[in-house]
Structure formats: C-alpha cells, structure tokens
Design an enzyme around this catalytic site. Structure first.
Site, PDB file in Angstrom:
ATOM      1  N   GLY A 182       0.833  -1.206   0.000  1.00 34.21           N
ATOM      2  CA  GLY A 182       0.000   0.000   0.000  1.00 34.21           C
ATOM      3  C   GLY A 182       0.862   1.248   0.000  1.00 34.21           C
ATOM      4  O   GLY A 182       1.995   1.254  -0.488  1.00 34.21           O
ATOM      5  N   GLY A 183       0.309   2.306   0.611  1.00 31.52           N
ATOM      6  CA  GLY A 183       1.011   3.594   0.623  1.00 31.52           C
ATOM      7  C   GLY A 183       2.367   3.506   1.285  1.00 31.52           C
ATOM      8  O   GLY A 183       3.232   4.365   1.062  1.00 31.52           O
ATOM      9  N   GLY A 417      24.153  13.247 -29.350  1.00 30.40           N
ATOM     10  CA  GLY A 417      23.608  13.777 -28.100  1.00 30.40           C
ATOM     11  C   GLY A 417      24.144  13.019 -26.906  1.00 30.40           C
ATOM     12  O   GLY A 417      24.304  13.580 -25.813  1.00 30.40           O
ATOM     13  N   ALA A 418      24.451  11.739 -27.112  1.00 31.43           N
ATOM     14  CA  ALA A 418      24.951  10.935 -25.996  1.00 31.43           C
ATOM     15  C   ALA A 418      26.344  11.403 -25.577  1.00 31.43           C
ATOM     16  O   ALA A 418      26.698  11.352 -24.401  1.00 31.43           O
ATOM     17  CB  ALA A 418      24.964   9.462 -26.377  1.00 31.43           C
TER      18      ALA A 418
HETATM   19  C1  HXC Z   1      -3.895  -4.095  11.076  1.00 34.04           C
HETATM   20  C2  HXC Z   1      -2.711  -5.947  10.458  1.00 34.04           C
HETATM   21  C3  HXC Z   1      -2.425  -5.362   9.209  1.00 34.04           C
HETATM   22  C4  HXC Z   1      -2.924  -4.054   8.959  1.00 34.04           C
HETATM   23  C5  HXC Z   1      -1.498  -7.297   9.275  1.00 34.04           C
HETATM   24  N1  HXC Z   1      -2.112  -7.131  10.442  1.00 34.04           N
HETATM   25  N2  HXC Z   1      -1.672  -6.218   8.495  1.00 34.04           N
HETATM   26  N3  HXC Z   1      -3.437  -5.327  11.381  1.00 34.04           N
HETATM   27  N4  HXC Z   1      -3.659  -3.472   9.913  1.00 34.04           N
HETATM   28  N5  HXC Z   1      -2.687  -3.441   7.829  1.00 34.04           N
HETATM   29  C6  HXC Z   1      -2.182  -8.079  11.527  1.00 34.04           C
HETATM   30  C7  HXC Z   1      -3.023  -9.285  11.204  1.00 34.04           C
HETATM   31  O1  HXC Z   1      -4.368  -9.021  11.476  1.00 34.04           O
HETATM   32  C8  HXC Z   1      -2.439 -10.322  12.148  1.00 34.04           C
HETATM   33  O2  HXC Z   1      -2.948 -10.097  13.432  1.00 34.04           O
HETATM   34  C9  HXC Z   1      -0.975  -9.942  12.197  1.00 34.04           C
HETATM   35  O3  HXC Z   1      -0.889  -8.598  11.771  1.00 34.04           O
HETATM   36  C10 HXC Z   1      -0.111 -10.779  11.292  1.00 34.04           C
HETATM   37  O4  HXC Z   1      -0.718 -10.770   9.988  1.00 34.04           O
HETATM   38  P1  HXC Z   1      -1.020 -12.120   9.185  1.00 34.04           P
HETATM   39  O5  HXC Z   1      -1.972 -11.771   8.142  1.00 34.04           O
HETATM   40  O6  HXC Z   1      -1.358 -13.211  10.116  1.00 34.04           O
HETATM   41  O7  HXC Z   1       0.419 -12.400   8.591  1.00 34.04           O
HETATM   42  P2  HXC Z   1       0.796 -12.968   7.164  1.00 34.04           P
HETATM   43  O8  HXC Z   1      -0.011 -14.196   6.881  1.00 34.04           O
HETATM   44  O9  HXC Z   1       2.254 -13.102   7.183  1.00 34.04           O
HETATM   45  O10 HXC Z   1       0.398 -11.861   6.117  1.00 34.04           O
HETATM   46  C11 HXC Z   1       1.068 -10.633   6.135  1.00 34.04           C
HETATM   47  C12 HXC Z   1       0.347  -9.647   5.190  1.00 34.04           C
HETATM   48  C13 HXC Z   1      -1.160  -9.618   5.502  1.00 34.04           C
HETATM   49  C14 HXC Z   1       0.574 -10.111   3.744  1.00 34.04           C
HETATM   50  C15 HXC Z   1       1.014  -8.297   5.373  1.00 34.04           C
HETATM   51  O11 HXC Z   1      -1.304  -9.405   6.911  1.00 34.04           O
HETATM   52  C16 HXC Z   1      -1.882  -8.542   4.777  1.00 34.04           C
HETATM   53  O12 HXC Z   1      -2.224  -8.696   3.605  1.00 34.04           O
HETATM   54  N6  HXC Z   1      -2.148  -7.445   5.493  1.00 34.04           N
HETATM   55  C17 HXC Z   1      -2.917  -6.357   4.932  1.00 34.04           C
HETATM   56  C18 HXC Z   1      -2.092  -5.604   3.929  1.00 34.04           C
HETATM   57  C19 HXC Z   1      -2.827  -4.392   3.474  1.00 34.04           C
HETATM   58  O13 HXC Z   1      -3.735  -4.472   2.653  1.00 34.04           O
HETATM   59  N7  HXC Z   1      -2.511  -3.263   4.111  1.00 34.04           N
HETATM   60  C20 HXC Z   1      -3.151  -2.013   3.863  1.00 34.04           C
HETATM   61  C21 HXC Z   1      -2.559  -1.461   2.616  1.00 34.04           C
HETATM   62  S1  HXC Z   1      -3.302   0.037   2.183  1.00 34.04           S
HETATM   63  P3  HXC Z   1      -3.380 -11.304  14.379  1.00 34.04           P
HETATM   64  O14 HXC Z   1      -3.719 -10.660  15.674  1.00 34.04           O
HETATM   65  O15 HXC Z   1      -4.534 -11.978  13.724  1.00 34.04           O
HETATM   66  O16 HXC Z   1      -2.184 -12.208  14.439  1.00 34.04           O
HETATM   67  C22 HXC Z   1      -2.318   1.156   2.816  1.00 34.04           C
HETATM   68  C23 HXC Z   1      -2.778   2.528   2.533  1.00 34.04           C
HETATM   69  C24 HXC Z   1      -1.814   3.491   3.110  1.00 34.04           C
HETATM   70  O17 HXC Z   1      -1.342   0.873   3.387  1.00 34.04           O
HETATM   71  C25 HXC Z   1      -1.884   4.758   2.365  1.00 34.04           C
HETATM   72  C26 HXC Z   1      -0.901   5.721   2.912  1.00 34.04           C
HETATM   73  C27 HXC Z   1      -0.602   6.761   1.915  1.00 34.04           C
END
Ligand code: HXC
Length: 527
Positions: A182-183, A417-418
């Site tokens: 993401g961001g 040019g290069a």
């Molecule tokens: C809150 C999160 C989280 C998140 C992971 N966790 N990402 N909690 N916000 N973004 C938590 C999970 O719920 C889990 O908690 C623990 O962290 C470990 O994650 P798992 O999923 O069990 O681990 P894994 O299987 O290794 O997968 C990792 C991962 C996946 C690929 C990163 O967690 C995932 O896809 N997360 C979401 C990614 C995402 O879409 N992020 C937002 C992007 S948008 P528990 O308690 O269950 O163990 C963004 C916009 C920002 O970032 C813009 C700014 C400009």
C-alpha cells in the site's frame, strides 16, 4: 504505610521503582511475544532486536520512545496495546559513526502503522535531520493499521513529508525485510536507496487480491513485487541481499562511502593499490573494433582502488553502470556506459538510473567520474513512446546542475547527443580526456556517409568502393579525438596506461572546488 515505606515510594530511585522499570523495559523487547518471534524466525527473518544488534556497533544503540503506545480504542485495539507500538526508533554507531534507525516489528500487529507508530518514525526523522546523520529504515509491515483509519494515513503523510524534507540533506536508506504494501511503499520510494531481502520481501501499492478484483489479472506476490521485479524491471530496488544479515552488511558498506549530511565531505580512507593490471594493460580491455562489446566493469576495476567498487542497481539498465568507488581513498561516484549491453546505448531506464545517481552524488559532495563509450541514444519506436526525450533530458539536467568535481574519460565512441549527455565539457565537466582511439562525432562513419553522400555514392561507378572511400575520409577527419582536442573540448589525449594517474591528479587538484549557481527556489527537472 510506615514513614519508611512512604519515603521509599516517593523516592524516584528506590530499588522497587528501578526493578519495575527494568521489568517493563525487558517486556518492551518482547514485542508481540515469543510465539510470533518464532514464526518470524521460521520464515528466515531475524527479530527486530536481532536486526538492530546486527547493524549497530555493540552496545551503542539508544532507544527513543520505547514507551509510546497506540491510543486508538476502535475495534478493541485498546486491548492490543504493546509498548513501542510496533516500531523501534533510536540511534547508535555504525562503524563508529552516528546513524538513526526506525525498525518495524512485524510481531506487533503485523508491524502495521498507526497514528503513534507514524509519529515515532516522523520524530526520528526530525532528530536525524537536526543531528545531520543518515537514517536507516527497516520496513516489515502490513501497511496502514486498518483499525486506526485516518490516524494511520496521517502517520504516513507525516513520514513522506519528512522524507522529502530530509532528501538531499541526510542520506536515507530503506531496507525491505518483509511485506511493504500500500502507501507504505512511498517512504522507500522517496528515499535514496532501497535494499530488499531475497525470499522474504515484497513491495506493491495493491496486492494480488485487489489486482484480481480490479483487472482480473492473476499474479503471485513474488512476481508482482518481489526483489527480482524491483531490481530488473521497476528500478525501485538498489540492492538484493540473500538474507537479513547480508543485506545489513551491504547497508554498513554503503554508509562507508557517503558523508553524514550535505554539509560534510565524504569519508576518506587510506588509499590501497589498484588491482594489478592485466598483461596487455588497460588498453587491451577495450577492443579497437568499435563494433565489439566488452565489459566496462573490467575497466572500472583497473582505475579505482582495489575491490572498492560498490555497484548499485546492478541488474537494472545494465547498459549503464553506476556505483561508488574509492580513488586514492576518496569516495567517487562512477557512471559508465557498458558496451556489453545494448552496445552501451542510453535508453529511458539508463537515463533515469544515471540521473538519480548523479544527483545523489552532487547533493552529498561526492565527485563524479564518467567513463564514456556510447554510440548514442537507443533508437526505436518503443523508446520514443516511452519518453526518451523527457528521460534523456534528466541526465543532461543532472550533469549540468552538478557542481561537484566532474571528471570524464572518453574511451572509444562518443557520438551525438549521448556524447554531450555523458558529462562533456559543454555540461561543465572539469576534466575531459580521451584515449587516442576515441571517436567523437555526430554519428558513426557508416550512418554519416549514408546521410551526407548518399546521392553521390549512388551516382558513382562503384558505389561500394565510393562508400568505403568516404567512410575512410570521415574516420580520418572526425572519428578521432584530434578535432575535439584542437577546439579545447578535451583537456588532453592520454595513453590508456596513464589514465588512472591523470584521474588522481585532477581529483587532487579539484579537492577544494567550489561553484555557485544562480539563486532559485528549485529547478524544474523534467520528471
Ligand atoms: C492491522 C494488520 C495489518 C494491517 C497485518 N495485520 N496487516 N493489522 N492493519 N494493515 C495483523 C493481522 O491481522 C495479524 O494479526 C498480524 O498482523 C499478522 O498478519 P497475518 O496476516 O497473520 O500475517 P501474514 O499471513 O504473514 O500476512 C502478512 C500480510 C497480511 C501479507 C502483510 O497481513 C496482509 O495482507 N495485510 C494487509 C495488507 C494491506 O492491505 N494493508 C493495507 C494497505 S493500504 P493477528 O492478531 O490476527 O495475528 C495502505 C494505505 C496506506 O497501506 C496509504 C498511505 C498513503
């Protein structure tokens, strides 16, 4: 409570208080707990504190903000408070030098970035800017902490703002040691260098699931944003390490070439000898037939202090090579066409790669050495459509803008040019020398003769012989360094074997170079 007990309780240095503090500090280092740390290790990743201990000189790391906790209560987040909020921030010594660090801890809420986590990183960046010291960011995070909504977005915004403010003031190095989704990718995207770890890191603005929903494309995480993609295709990655340790080793090496901030000169180390020359000397490394390729790395190795070349973005646009080296112990940025790939032509990606490197070196007072063997910009519809005009202009702009010592050696071809683009005199080079076999011209003999004598050759009795004759005349007139030298666009024509010495003499003479440009808010580089 007895008098003695109440005195103890009020005493800020009482044994109980100190014991309690020690306990809470030990708990802080547990992050998300033993089971999550084990899961991290099972994936081949080090824990956050193991990374910190590996990177910093023993016992030198000072944590800042270890007690900070999240303050959002949404979706029961309040029950998941862990001191530090999933990121360790602080400073310490790397090879004796001050370095600031923000390291995400995936064991705490997946390293996700909420309001307070973001604040900690932003504060750390402020501290690094004030201290004038490099900052290293270890990324290992699921991105914006979903439960915190705008708090997370604000956290990112504050970081991007500071990354930008720090750009060109202190070196910023991002290390991707897990997910970076993401961001979150835009902080590394702004920083100067991005290292990734093989097998465990990936970066993308939207993951495979979102892509499938929106465009229907199916792609794995690795094929979407794994290290090979960012090294070979997107140009985001500067370096790929085999594992956490070797990636951090690379960071330590990188730091050894660059100054702590834009007001200081780069570190100088005791000079070491150059590599022993090959039997035929450096001249033998460059074939005299201008159509033959060779590997420019061999030439670089003969010019710089032995084993000092640290190449960046090795597999991206390999037709141009960039990296840091040491010459007589002085950090020097090398930019070199590589005739082994695309005959050393400059294309869109090579322009971007070299321009960004030139700008980094200029911002941090690192002299530039440019090695030229270039037949031109890469021709082609693809290149025109991809904006070679805009991208090539970046390289012209970057060299023209640079005020650090600029040294150029023309080894063989320097066409069109290069030629101008590769740090010619016309762009303000302080030294331009050429080897005796160098060809400096608008274009190569065949193309030139075809343009200017086409009709004459076609009308001659023996067109093949006429073309040969014209080419010989052209080579005699233009395809050598004489004309450029006689007009003062070369400072000298040097023997290949003398090149290393000449470079060292110029570098020494320019060690106090100072050049001002007209005052302006900032230029408008064609992005
Ligand atoms: C809150 C999160 C989280 C998140 C992971 N966790 N990402 N909690 N916000 N973004 C938590 C999970 O719920 C889990 O908690 C623990 O962290 C470990 O994650 P798992 O999923 O069990 O681990 P894994 O299987 O290794 O997968 C990792 C991962 C996946 C690929 C990163 O967690 C995932 O896809 N997360 C979401 C990614 C995402 O879409 N992020 C937002 C992007 S948008 P528990 O308690 O269950 O163990 C963004 C916009 C920002 O970032 C813009 C700014 C400009």
């Amino acid at each position: 409570m007895s008098d003695q007990e109440s005195n103890e309780a009020a005493d800020p240095t009482s044994r109980e208080r100190i014991e309690a503090l020690r306990k809470s500090k030990a708990a802080m280092r547990q992050g998300g707990g033993e089971a999550r740390l084990k899961a991290q290790r099972d994936r081949g990743k080090l824990g956050v504190w193991e990374r910190i201990e590996y990177l910093f000189d023993e016992g030198s790391f000072v944590e800042v903000g270890g007690f900070v906790e999240l303050r959002s209560e949404h979706f029961e987040l309040g029950k998941k408070k862990i001191p530090g909020d999933g990121v360790v921030t602080g400073f310490g010594r790397v090879n004796g030098e001050l370095v600031y660090l923000a390291a995400q801890d995936f064991t705490v809420l997946g390293g996700s970035l909420g309001e307070m986590h973001g604040k900690k990183v932003a504060t750390l960046l402020d501290m690094a800017i004030k201290a004038g010291a490099p900052v290293v960011m270890l990324n290992d995070s699921g991105g914006a902490r979903i439960q915190e909504g705008i708090g997370s977005l604000c956290g990112y915004g504050e970081i991007f703002f500071r990354n930008t403010r720090a750009s060109g003031v202190i070196p910023q190095i991002s290390v991707i040691m897990g997910p970076c989704a993401g961001g979150a990718v835009y902080s590394p995207g702004i920083t100067d260098f991005v290292a990734m770890v093989k097998g465990t890191s990936n970066m993308f603005i939207t993951g495979p699931d979102v892509i499938k929903t929106v465009t229907g494309e199916e792609v794995s995480k690795e094929d979407l944003g794994g290290p090979d993609i960012h090294m070979g295709r997107s140009g985001v990655a500067t370096y790929i390490g085999e594992d956490d340790e070797s990636t951090l080793d690379w960071v330590v090496r990188l730091l050894s070439y660059i100054p702590p901030n834009n007001l200081e000169t780069p570190p100088v180390v005791p000079p070491v000898n150059r590599l022993a020359t090959s039997p035929g000397g450096i001249a033998d490394l460059v074939p005299s037939n201008p159509n033959k390729g060779y590997d420019i790395h061999d030439v670089i190795d003969q010019l710089v202090d032995a084993h000092s070349f640290l190449e960046l973005q090795e597999e991206y646009a390999p037709n141009i090579v960039v990296g840091f080296s040491r010459i007589d112990g002085i950090s020097t940025g090398i930019i070199a066409n590589n005739p082994k790939h695309l005959a050393g032509c400059i294309d869109v990606n090579a322009s971007d790669k070299a321009a960004r490197f030139v700008r980094f070196c200029d911002a941090f007072n690192i002299p530039l050495l440019t090695l030229v063997d270039v037949p031109g910009f890469l021709p082609g519809v693809d290149q025109e459509y991809a904006g070679i005009i805009r991208h090539g202009a970046k390289l012209l702009y970057a060299y023209s803008e640079a005020t650090v010592p600029k040294l150029t050696v023309i080894l063989r071809k320097a066409y069109g040019g290069a030629y101008i683009c590769m740090c010619s005199k016309h762009l303000g080079a302080d030294m331009v020398v050429a080897w005796p076999g160098a060809e400096i011209a608008v274009m190569g003999p065949k193309g030139a003769v075809n343009v200017i004598f086409r009709k004459e050759i076609a009308g001659s009795e023996d067109p093949a012989e006429a073309a040969r004759q014209k080419e010989t005349d052209y080579i005699e007139t233009f395809a050598n360094p004489r004309m450029a030298a006689s007009l003062g666009y070369l400072d000298d024509v040097v023997e290949p074997g003398q090149t290393a010495h000449v470079i060292r003499q110029y570098l020494w003479s320019l060690s106090d170079k100072h050049q001002e440009r007209p005052q302006r808010k900032h230029g408008n580089i064609p992005l």
